[in-house]
Design a protein around this motif. Structure first.
Motif, PDB file in Angstrom:
ATOM      1  N   MET A 111       0.771  -0.961  -0.190  1.00  0.00           N
ATOM      2  CA  MET A 111      -0.085  -0.008   0.002  1.00  0.00           C
ATOM      3  C   MET A 111       1.010   1.283   0.030  1.00  0.00           C
ATOM      4  O   MET A 111       0.676   2.237  -0.655  1.00  0.00           O
ATOM      5  N   GLU A 114       2.203   1.749  -3.551  1.00  0.00           N
ATOM      6  CA  GLU A 114       1.370   2.032  -4.547  1.00  0.00           C
ATOM      7  C   GLU A 114       0.317   3.399  -4.158  1.00  0.00           C
ATOM      8  O   GLU A 114      -0.351   3.815  -4.646  1.00  0.00           O
ATOM      9  N   LYS A 115       0.999   4.059  -2.918  1.00  0.00           N
ATOM     10  CA  LYS A 115       0.458   5.114  -2.309  1.00  0.00           C
ATOM     11  C   LYS A 115      -1.300   5.029  -2.131  1.00  0.00           C
ATOM     12  O   LYS A 115      -1.863   6.034  -2.293  1.00  0.00           O
ATOM     13  N   LEU A 116      -1.579   3.635  -1.867  1.00  0.00           N
ATOM     14  CA  LEU A 116      -2.773   3.601  -1.077  1.00  0.00           C
ATOM     15  C   LEU A 116      -3.032   3.813   0.063  1.00  0.00           C
ATOM     16  O   LEU A 116      -4.037   4.136   0.864  1.00  0.00           O
ATOM     17  N   ARG A 117      -1.783   3.883   0.756  1.00  0.00           N
ATOM     18  CA  ARG A 117      -1.508   4.322   2.257  1.00  0.00           C
ATOM     19  C   ARG A 117      -0.651   5.520   1.903  1.00  0.00           C
ATOM     20  O   ARG A 117       0.695   5.249   1.775  1.00  0.00           O
TER      21      ARG A 117
END
Length: 206
Positions: A111, A114-117
């Protein structure tokens, strides 16, 4: 730099490298100075700027060594500079990694990559990692020693209220009765209290 002097403009790659170095440098400053509780004083005094230059040099050295490192221990050295030697954090609001569930660590690293976090220092550190790297680091994290329990046993009345909330919210159903976690459910046992409080507030604020 001389007052009134013009700075030479940086290229895009130079700006990106400087941004990463500054973030890592600040993390090292916090890690090295947390136990003295003088971080803000030192960072704000002009006469202490040589200290920041020294730490910047150490940061460059760690990045260079991680690029040619052959072992996971060498590659993980920059991580442990912030998260604590052998995975037990001494830095405010920075989690201990020791004994964390590998499956959970793998998901979080993915995450971050992927810059999901979103947390910029971790996003920068993870962006170049391959899928194999993510698995390697998460397995390494899971093998670090578990954090030691705090020396202070805590206020019994406060702990009793906390235990009642645990039962009410069924926290121990997923995180296990001893809060060791399982699979993709994180370990909470002996985690830094300030980090847990910060995280819980973030969940509450969505």
């Amino acid at each position: 730099q001389r007052v009134g002097a013009k700075r030479r403009p940086m290229t895009g790659s130079a700006k990106q490298s400087r941004t990463l170095i500054e973030k890592l440098m600040d993390c090292f400053v916090a890690s090295l100075l947390a136990m003295t509780k003088t971080t803000q004083v030192i960072l704000n005094r002009r006469r202490d700027r040589p200290m920041r230059k020294i730490i910047a040099a150490l940061t460059f050295a760690l990045i260079a060594s991680s690029g040619r490192a052959e072992t996971i221990e060498q590659r993980a050295a920059p991580c442990l500079a912030c998260h604590g030697e052998r995975g037990q954090s001494e830095t405010e609001n920075t989690p201990s990694l020791g004994g964390q569930q590998p499956a959970y660590a793998l998901i979080q690293l993915f995450m971050f990559r992927e810059k999901l976090r979103v947390f910029e220092p971790m996003n920068e550190m993870a962006k170049a990692l391959t899928d194999d790297d993510l698995r390697l680091f998460s397995d390494f994290i899971g093998k670090l020693p578990k954090p030691a329990p705090p020396a202070d046993a805590g206020d019994p009345a406060r702990l009793q209220r906390a235990q009642a909330l645990v039962q009410q919210q069924h926290c121990n159903s997923c995180h296990n009765a001893d809060f060791s976690g399982r699979d993709n459910v994180p370990r909470l046992a002996d985690q830094r209290e300030d980090y847990l409080a910060k995280t819980m507030r973030e969940y509450k604020d969505n």
